[in-house]
Motif scaffolding. Structure first.
Motif, mmCIF file in Angstrom:
data_model
loop_
_atom_site.group_PDB
_atom_site.id
_atom_site.type_symbol
_atom_site.label_atom_id
_atom_site.label_comp_id
_atom_site.label_asym_id
_atom_site.label_seq_id
_atom_site.Cartn_x
_atom_site.Cartn_y
_atom_site.Cartn_z
ATOM 1 N N LEU A 1 -3.621 13.267 2.642
ATOM 2 C CA LEU A 1 -5.076 13.258 2.407
ATOM 3 C C LEU A 1 -5.605 11.825 2.378
ATOM 4 C CD1 LEU A 1 -5.429 16.089 -0.278
ATOM 5 C CD2 LEU A 1 -6.172 16.152 2.118
ATOM 6 N N HIS A 2 -4.880 10.943 1.672
ATOM 7 C CA HIS A 2 -5.310 9.528 1.630
ATOM 8 C C HIS A 2 -5.237 8.896 3.023
ATOM 9 C CE1 HIS A 2 -5.822 9.353 -2.624
ATOM 10 N NE2 HIS A 2 -4.569 9.658 -2.891
ATOM 11 N N VAL B 145 -7.567 6.959 8.254
ATOM 12 C CA VAL B 145 -7.717 7.169 9.711
ATOM 13 C C VAL B 145 -9.199 7.329 10.045
ATOM 14 C CG1 VAL B 145 -7.200 8.724 11.634
ATOM 15 C CG2 VAL B 145 -5.381 8.091 10.027
ATOM 16 N N GLN B 146 -9.932 8.030 9.194
ATOM 17 C CA GLN B 146 -11.379 8.171 9.423
ATOM 18 C C GLN B 146 -12.058 6.801 9.420
ATOM 19 O OE1 GLN B 146 -12.299 10.892 6.233
ATOM 20 N NE2 GLN B 146 -12.011 12.718 7.519
ATOM 21 N N ARG C 44 0.842 2.626 1.268
ATOM 22 C CA ARG C 44 1.464 3.594 2.185
ATOM 23 C C ARG C 44 0.451 4.257 3.130
ATOM 24 N NH1 ARG C 44 4.837 6.180 -1.391
ATOM 25 N NH2 ARG C 44 3.008 7.129 -2.310
ATOM 26 N N PRO C 45 -0.665 4.812 2.628
ATOM 27 C CA PRO C 45 -1.576 5.482 3.564
ATOM 28 C C PRO C 45 -2.264 4.527 4.541
ATOM 29 C CG PRO C 45 -2.370 5.693 1.289
ATOM 30 C CD PRO C 45 -1.070 4.961 1.234
ATOM 31 N N ARG C 46 -2.493 3.290 4.105
ATOM 32 C CA ARG C 46 -3.146 2.328 5.000
ATOM 33 C C ARG C 46 -2.219 1.972 6.154
ATOM 34 N NH1 ARG C 46 -6.129 -2.446 1.879
ATOM 35 N NH2 ARG C 46 -7.496 -2.264 3.670
ATOM 36 N N LEU C 47 -0.940 1.709 5.825
ATOM 37 C CA LEU C 47 0.017 1.361 6.873
ATOM 38 C C LEU C 47 0.288 2.559 7.774
ATOM 39 C CD1 LEU C 47 2.519 -0.815 4.807
ATOM 40 C CD2 LEU C 47 0.979 -1.616 6.611
ATOM 41 N N ALA C 48 0.401 3.748 7.166
ATOM 42 C CA ALA C 48 0.665 4.946 7.975
ATOM 43 C C ALA C 48 -0.496 5.181 8.949
ATOM 44 C CB ALA C 48 0.865 6.158 7.069
#
Lengths: 66, 447
Positions: free
Chosen positions: A33-34, A39-40, B318-322
């Motif tokens: 979700l994060h 990505v958005q 983690r989410p930024r790099l992914a």
């Protein structure tokens, strides 16, 4: 995947999971979700960059040395 | 004497024999033990090494040798710099498993040769991807002006340690604003030099296109001395006269900060008698391009770790790099193309301007854990937008000195002095001039 940036509504966790799967990355649901939010955000920045009229004579600068 | 004094004062006192380097080191270690639990700026204290380096300085003086420019000056480095014998954490848990560095980073060697004393490694956002140093592995670094607030990032530990007077100087890195944002939050002089001006050898990388080494100090003079040392150049005498520079304020995009950010730029412009306002075209687009390049290069750098150790990343990183691993190449290339064009636009401005002036951050330090900014009626995500004014400048590698202002009743905030490539001296002269005028200052804070 298209090279055209997508609107937020089209960037779903399911789509992001598939994109990550192409890179062999698996995340849990909370991280997914994060990641979808990030990505958005990237697509919104990409929309701005890709709308810029392309001049084929301007070379990219991956080894930039001012 | 201890690290609450300036580097120049400490080096002078050691040179004159008024204090020994070992005495400076012991006093500094006492202060770190007493105050750093409040600010969490250090991840490792290298007490034994600092005492050995100090003893070597004292021995050289006893032999009658001429001491180098930073002899006896305590400093520390962001924990992405290699320190021989320690793992280079780069703010991560993953890197704890790496073997210790076999040698110091190039810039750490330069500081050692200049007689400076390494007190330790400093906290940061994991892999330098953040502007708040809210590190889940090592805890957040806290702002010495208000410990409930962020010290900025990603070099937050580097800024907090200097602001609290735990060291006189520190080294950090700046990819999108990671020296300039914490300089603003902690009220320090910070230098992000021209891209490529300082060696990155022995520093854990983040984004090859934008990575810069940088430094923090509480005076422009100390910043200039340290920069000369890091460049391997002769340290110049303190600045006397101020040459006449053609200066202008950056308008348009750079007017989006809050009232305090605008007031800080007003104060600098008033002191320097700057009335001209100029605009760089397409700044928002340039920042977006920087965002894409950062995500793409950062994601690619950590791809293997994301595949095999995703759970070990900081949940903020983690989410930024992914997300960065998913970008199409066409976006990256177009962003790099925009970079070439934007650099040419900036050079056109510099054809008739010597220095550009802009805010460093859209606001002062915000409470730890806060996720939103409210500026000029808009709500923005806080963590990415603290770099909204720094990111377009490092995008094209221009040198910047961040100068700190302490407006009455407010937390500190900094202004960027921006020059054309290679013109750091010009910016350091101006920073010194502003300090002489008492427009800018960086007092020790231990709240």
């Amino acid at each position: 995947m298209s090279h055209s940036p997508l609107p937020d509504a089209e960037i779903t966790p399911a789509l992001v999971a598939r994109l990550l799967q192409l890179q062999d990355i698996t995340l849990n649901q909370a991280d997914l979700l994060h990641t979808t939010e990030h990505v958005q955000l990237l697509h919104s920045h990409a929309a701005r960059v890709m709308r810029w009229s392309l001049d084929e004579h301007i070379e990219p600068a991956p080894e930039f040395r001012p | 004497m201890d690290a609450t004094h300036s580097a120049s004062a400490i080096a002078s006192a050691v040179r004159r024999g008024e204090v020994s380097a070992v005495e400076v080191t012991r006093a500094t270690l006492d202060h770190i033990a007493q105050y750093d639990p409040r600010y969490n700026s250090f991840t490792t204290v290298t007490a034994e090494r600092a005492l050995q380096e100090a003893a070597a300085v004292d021995a050289a003086r006893a032999r009658g040798e001429t001491l180098p420019p930073l002899a006896g000056v305590p400093y520390a480095v962001k924990n992405l710099f290699d320190i021989a014998g320690l793992p280079t954490l780069a703010g991560s848990k993953i890197n704890q498993q790496q073997p210790p560095a076999s040698a110091d980073a190039h810039l750490v060697r330069a500081m050692h040769q200049a007689g400076a004393l390494l007190l330790g490694a400093l906290n940061m956002d994991e892999y330098a991807y953040g502007f708040t140093t809210e590190n889940h592995h090592y805890g957040p670094s806290r702002n010495p002006h208000d410990p409930t607030r962020s010290a900025g990032g990603s070099s937050g530990g580097s800024a907090a340690a200097v602001a609290a007077g735990l060291v006189a100087l520190s080294l950090g890195s700046d990819t999108n604003g990671s020296v300039r944002v914490p300089s603003s939050m902690c009220g320090l002089f910070g230098l992000k030099p021209t891209y490529g001006a300082l060696s990155l050898q022995g520093m854990f990388p983040f984004v090859h296109s934008f990575d810069h080494a940088g430094l923090f100090a509480r005076s422009a003079e100390d910043l200039a001395t340290c920069f000369a040392v890091l460049r391997g150049e002769k340290v110049a005498a303190p600045y006397q006269d101020m040459p006449h520079y053609r200066m202008a304020r950056l308008g348009g995009y750079f007017e989006q900060g809050d009232a305090q950010a605008q007031a800080a730029v007003d104060a600098v412009c008033q002191a320097l008698q700057v009335t001209q306002v100029v605009e760089l075209p397409e700044v928002a687009r340039a920042r977006s391009a920087a965002y894409l390049i950062t995500a793409s290069e950062g994601g690619n750098r950590h791809l293997d770790r994301l595949r095999t150790q995703a759970a070990d990343f900081d949940p903020l990183t983690r989410p930024r790099l992914a997300a960065g691993t998913t970008l199409p190449a066409a976006w990256y290339i177009q962003a790099q193309r925009l970079r070439t064009w934007f650099y040419a636009q900036a050079m056109q401005l510099f054809a008739h301007t010597d220095v550009l002036i802009a805010p460093a951050t859209p606001c002062c330090a915000q409470p730890l854990g806060q996720t939103e900014l409210r500026i000029q009626g808009s709500r923005l995500p806080l963590r990415p937008n603290m770099g909204m004014f720094t990111q377009p400048i490092s995008f094209i590698g221009l040198p910047v000195v961040a100068v700190p202002l302490h407006l009455p009743g407010q937390l500190p905030i900094a202004v960027q002095l921006i020059g054309p490539p290679g013109q750091e001296t010009r910016l350091l002269q101006l920073a010194h001039h502003l300090q002489t005028l008492s427009v800018c200052s960086a007092p020790v804070a231990r709240n």
